[in-house]
Design a protein around this motif. Structure first.
Motif, PDB file in Angstrom:
ATOM      1  N   PRO A 191     -14.396   0.454  15.402  1.00 15.43           N
ATOM      2  CA  PRO A 191     -14.252   1.832  15.892  1.00 15.43           C
ATOM      3  C   PRO A 191     -15.558   2.597  15.739  1.00 15.43           C
ATOM      4  O   PRO A 191     -16.518   2.112  15.130  1.00 15.43           O
ATOM      5  N   GLY A 192     -15.581   3.803  16.261  1.00 18.60           N
ATOM      6  CA  GLY A 192     -16.781   4.622  16.135  1.00 18.60           C
ATOM      7  C   GLY A 192     -16.878   5.319  14.800  1.00 18.60           C
ATOM      8  O   GLY A 192     -17.987   5.522  14.272  1.00 18.60           O
ATOM      9  N   SER A 193     -15.719   5.682  14.211  1.00 15.84           N
ATOM     10  CA  SER A 193     -15.749   6.431  12.955  1.00 15.84           C
ATOM     11  C   SER A 193     -14.474   6.201  12.169  1.00 15.84           C
ATOM     12  O   SER A 193     -13.403   5.976  12.745  1.00 15.84           O
ATOM     13  N   VAL A 194     -14.602   6.261  10.839  1.00 17.70           N
ATOM     14  CA  VAL A 194     -13.471   6.027   9.953  1.00 17.70           C
ATOM     15  C   VAL A 194     -13.618   6.893   8.711  1.00 17.70           C
ATOM     16  O   VAL A 194     -14.704   6.970   8.118  1.00 17.70           O
ATOM     17  N   ALA A 195     -12.517   7.536   8.310  1.00 14.17           N
ATOM     18  CA  ALA A 195     -12.434   8.195   7.006  1.00 14.17           C
ATOM     19  C   ALA A 195     -11.699   7.247   6.072  1.00 14.17           C
ATOM     20  O   ALA A 195     -10.589   6.811   6.376  1.00 14.17           O
ATOM     21  N   VAL A 196     -12.337   6.895   4.969  1.00 17.35           N
ATOM     22  CA  VAL A 196     -11.716   6.006   3.985  1.00 17.35           C
ATOM     23  C   VAL A 196     -11.307   6.854   2.786  1.00 17.35           C
ATOM     24  O   VAL A 196     -12.151   7.529   2.191  1.00 17.35           O
ATOM     25  N   PHE A 197     -10.038   6.804   2.450  1.00 18.05           N
ATOM     26  CA  PHE A 197      -9.541   7.551   1.295  1.00 18.05           C
ATOM     27  C   PHE A 197      -9.192   6.566   0.181  1.00 18.05           C
ATOM     28  O   PHE A 197      -8.403   5.645   0.390  1.00 18.05           O
ATOM     29  N   GLY A 198      -9.791   6.790  -0.979  1.00 17.05           N
ATOM     30  CA  GLY A 198      -9.547   5.923  -2.127  1.00 17.05           C
ATOM     31  C   GLY A 198     -10.826   5.249  -2.569  1.00 17.05           C
ATOM     32  O   GLY A 198     -11.404   4.460  -1.811  1.00 17.05           O
ATOM     33  N   ASN A 199     -11.287   5.582  -3.781  1.00 18.71           N
ATOM     34  CA  ASN A 199     -12.559   5.036  -4.260  1.00 18.71           C
ATOM     35  C   ASN A 199     -12.355   3.883  -5.236  1.00 18.71           C
ATOM     36  O   ASN A 199     -13.130   3.694  -6.165  1.00 18.71           O
ATOM     37  N   GLY A 200     -11.305   3.082  -4.978  1.00 17.23           N
ATOM     38  CA  GLY A 200     -11.104   1.860  -5.738  1.00 17.23           C
ATOM     39  C   GLY A 200     -11.833   0.697  -5.082  1.00 17.23           C
ATOM     40  O   GLY A 200     -12.715   0.879  -4.233  1.00 17.23           O
ATOM     41  N   ALA A 248       0.838  -1.204   0.000  1.00 16.18           N
ATOM     42  CA  ALA A 248       0.000   0.000   0.000  1.00 16.18           C
ATOM     43  C   ALA A 248       0.868   1.247   0.000  1.00 16.18           C
ATOM     44  O   ALA A 248       1.950   1.273   0.587  1.00 16.18           O
ATOM     45  N   VAL A 249       0.380   2.282  -0.667  1.00 15.23           N
ATOM     46  CA  VAL A 249       1.059   3.580  -0.685  1.00 15.23           C
ATOM     47  C   VAL A 249       0.065   4.676  -0.320  1.00 15.23           C
ATOM     48  O   VAL A 249      -1.145   4.525  -0.524  1.00 15.23           O
ATOM     49  N   TRP A 250       0.589   5.769   0.217  1.00 14.47           N
ATOM     50  CA  TRP A 250      -0.244   6.904   0.598  1.00 14.47           C
ATOM     51  C   TRP A 250       0.625   8.154   0.595  1.00 14.47           C
ATOM     52  O   TRP A 250       1.867   8.063   0.573  1.00 14.47           O
ATOM     53  N   PRO A 251       0.020   9.339   0.613  1.00 16.03           N
ATOM     54  CA  PRO A 251       0.816  10.571   0.655  1.00 16.03           C
ATOM     55  C   PRO A 251       1.709  10.599   1.894  1.00 16.03           C
ATOM     56  O   PRO A 251       1.257  10.279   3.002  1.00 16.03           O
ATOM     57  N   THR A 295      -5.432   4.134  -1.103  1.00 16.07           N
ATOM     58  CA  THR A 295      -5.080   5.059  -2.173  1.00 16.07           C
ATOM     59  C   THR A 295      -4.164   4.451  -3.229  1.00 16.07           C
ATOM     60  O   THR A 295      -3.562   5.172  -4.020  1.00 16.07           O
ATOM     61  N   GLY A 296      -4.056   3.143  -3.241  1.00 11.29           N
ATOM     62  CA  GLY A 296      -3.281   2.485  -4.278  1.00 11.29           C
ATOM     63  C   GLY A 296      -2.167   1.617  -3.722  1.00 11.29           C
ATOM     64  O   GLY A 296      -1.892   1.604  -2.519  1.00 11.29           O
ATOM     65  N   ARG A 297      -1.534   0.868  -4.617  1.00  9.28           N
ATOM     66  CA  ARG A 297      -0.442  -0.029  -4.251  1.00  9.28           C
ATOM     67  C   ARG A 297       0.675   0.101  -5.284  1.00  9.28           C
ATOM     68  O   ARG A 297       0.422   0.494  -6.432  1.00  9.28           O
ATOM     69  N   ARG A 298       1.869  -0.244  -4.881  1.00 12.65           N
ATOM     70  CA  ARG A 298       2.998  -0.241  -5.802  1.00 12.65           C
ATOM     71  C   ARG A 298       3.698  -1.588  -5.737  1.00 12.65           C
ATOM     72  O   ARG A 298       3.742  -2.238  -4.681  1.00 12.65           O
ATOM     73  N   PRO A 299       4.243  -2.046  -6.861  1.00 14.56           N
ATOM     74  CA  PRO A 299       4.928  -3.348  -6.865  1.00 14.56           C
ATOM     75  C   PRO A 299       6.194  -3.315  -6.032  1.00 14.56           C
ATOM     76  O   PRO A 299       6.915  -2.309  -5.997  1.00 14.56           O
ATOM     77  N   ASN A 300       6.471  -4.422  -5.374  1.00 13.64           N
ATOM     78  CA  ASN A 300       7.679  -4.531  -4.545  1.00 13.64           C
ATOM     79  C   ASN A 300       8.880  -4.914  -5.404  1.00 13.64           C
ATOM     80  O   ASN A 300       9.426  -6.019  -5.302  1.00 13.64           O
ATOM     81  N   LEU A 301       9.274  -3.986  -6.265  1.00 11.75           N
ATOM     82  CA  LEU A 301      10.403  -4.218  -7.157  1.00 11.75           C
ATOM     83  C   LEU A 301      11.577  -3.295  -6.868  1.00 11.75           C
ATOM     84  O   LEU A 301      12.704  -3.562  -7.297  1.00 11.75           O
TER      85      LEU A 301
END
Length: 482
Positions: A174-183, A148-151, A269-275
């Motif tokens: 949990p009581g509340s969560v912000a989810v970032f990424g609409n994939g 996983a990657v993120w800012p 928010t996306g993933r990157r290959p482990n290369l």
């Protein structure tokens, strides 16, 4: 005698996930000179933190949702309660059960074939482990997966920043969560948590909904999800910061800045290959600007004319278990049989998002057809009035089927709606068999079933072809039309 000098093997596999395990089993059909290097956990992303635990969470969410909405069928449910600890206990227990099956498989491998550690290239055909062990490899299969990657600014959130992997280790909801990424990951987790009583908001920035590219299907999907939980596909986020034990998200809405506090931020928010840590440059592998090996062949999994094969989520391929397993099998066989390298058939593209309504992608997408300037027509069904869907209270969504305007061949489809996971398979099998729209219409459709909606879309596609060029379209199948 103790090992002296470097370890040697005909085939070295880096990574023991879905692709790596498949590569190992395939290679063993041709050689016993194999080493599998794994730096973390044996087993698949699917079993540990992907497909299976997410479906366990979704199953609990669906149970709660159906109980809450039983009243529309005249069924009175006096009280519905969600026991977060019980939900997560089942998720973890069943997750561990699935992982256990995978580990049992790996435990059956000869110990001489397994090495724990991380590896990097020092020269073509030479690897160095983090403990200083050198390895000489005849061929190498890279199956290192992705991460996983993120800012980077979000790192300041500390333990309030999590990824989907972390969700399945929760003891309670949990009581509340912000989810970032609409994939795919963001859509599935946001809806499941919302249905389990967590205050959720899903923030996207691409304007898209999951993998969908067809504007009409995308609009139908957004309308369905936004009616159930808060989902902004193109959010204008001004700031994300930590205050105490909370994540504060500041968003621009209609010209005003609005702050909202959440217990956690889930980065989908996306993933990157482990290369990037493998030292591929020392193996003579050229990379593009995204760090992807140049010259990778999807049908052989070979990188250019090298002796390195790439499979699974680390490859520029669909990040799906069945694709990773197929690619691993091809990579293992070609690496073991080298220099004989054979291209292999790859399955028709199929993808499913286990949201409600579900999303499905089959064959060529709307965007791919547009980009290729393919001459195609679209056949549509709106599930709002579809018989069986309405009976079950699942009458939401849209299916768009694409067919070649002249030949009538079925090309692909995008869908949001009921039973999409099953309809996707029917359509993928038809595409694999190179069927025309008319041939598909000549297949049996029972009544009353949701699949009758497919027939409606197929008829609409046939009518669109007839309307544009009836005199010039060849008779592909002159049996009586459905």
């Amino acid at each position: 005698m103790p090992q002296t000098g470097p370890l040697k093997a005909d085939v070295v596999i880096i990574g023991a996930g879905s692709a790596g395990m498949s590569a190992y089993k395939s290679a063993r059909n041709f050689t016993d000179s194999i080493l599998v290097i794994e730096e973390a956990h044996y087993g698949t992303t699917c079993a540990r933190v992907g497909c299976m635990p997410s479906k366990l969470l979704i199953a609990a969410a669906e149970a709660a949702h159906h109980a809450h909405h039983a009243g529309r069928f005249g069924i009175r449910v006096s009280q519905v309660g969600v026991d977060g600890r019980a939900v997560m206990t089942r998720v973890r227990a069943e997750r561990d059960r699935f992982v256990g099956f995978v580990l049992e498989d790996v435990e059956g491998w000869p110990e001489a074939h397994k090495i724990k550690g991380s590896a990097r290239f020092t020269a073509p055909g030479r690897l160095l482990l983090d403990d200083g062990t050198a390895i000489e490899a005849g061929r190498v299969v890279i199956a290192t997966g992705s991460r996983a990657v993120w800012p980077s600014a979000w790192d300041a959130l500390g333990d309030r920043l999590i990824i989907n992997d972390d969700v399945f280790d929760w003891d309670d909801l949990p009581g509340s969560v912000a989810v970032f990424g609409n994939g795919v990951i963001g859509l599935e987790l946001a809806q499941a948590l919302a249905r389990l009583g967590v205050r959720v908001k899903l923030f996207g920035r691409s304007g898209r909904v999951g993998p969908l590219t067809d504007p009409a299907v995308t609009d139908a999907a957004h309308a369905a999800f936004a009616a159930e939980y808060r989902f902004t596909p193109n959010a204008q986020v001004v700031a994300v910061e930590r205050q105490g034990d909370a994540v504060v998200v500041t968003e621009q809405v209609d010209g005003h800045e609005i702050e909202e506090r959440f217990d956690y931020l889930i980065a989908a928010t996306g993933r990157r290959p482990n290369l990037d840590r493998l030292g591929l440059e020392h193996a003579g592998i050229a990379l593009d600007e995204r760090g992807t090996p140049i010259g990778w062949d999807r049908h052989t999994t070979r990188i250019g004319d090298s002796v390195i094969f790439l499979a699974g989520d680390a490859a520029p391929d669909a990040p799906l278990l069945h694709e990773a397993s197929d690619a691993g099998r091809i990579a293992g066989e070609n690496a073991a049989r080298f220099p004989f390298v054979a291209p292999r058939h790859r399955r028709t593209a199929i993808g499913v998002v286990f949201s409600d309504p579900q999303i499905a992608m089959i064959g060529q997408s709307h965007a791919q057809l547009e980009q290729a300037k393919t001459s195609f027509v679209t056949g549509t069904v709106d599930f709002t009035g579809q018989g069986r869907s309405r009976v079950a209270g699942r009458n939401v969504g849209r299916l768009n089927i694409y067919a070649h305007r002249v030949t009538g061949k079925f090309l692909g489809a995008e869908m949001v709606g009921p039973a999409a996971e099953h309809i996707a398979h029917l359509l993928a099998w038809a595409l694999e068999a190179d069927r025309s729209v008319q041939q598909m219409l000549d297949s049996p459709f029972y009544h009353p079933v949701i699949e009758e909606g497919v027939r409606t879309a197929l008829r609409a596609a046939r009518d669109a072809m007839d309307a544009t060029s009836p005199a010039h379209r060849p008779c592909l199948d002159c049996r009586p039309a459905a």
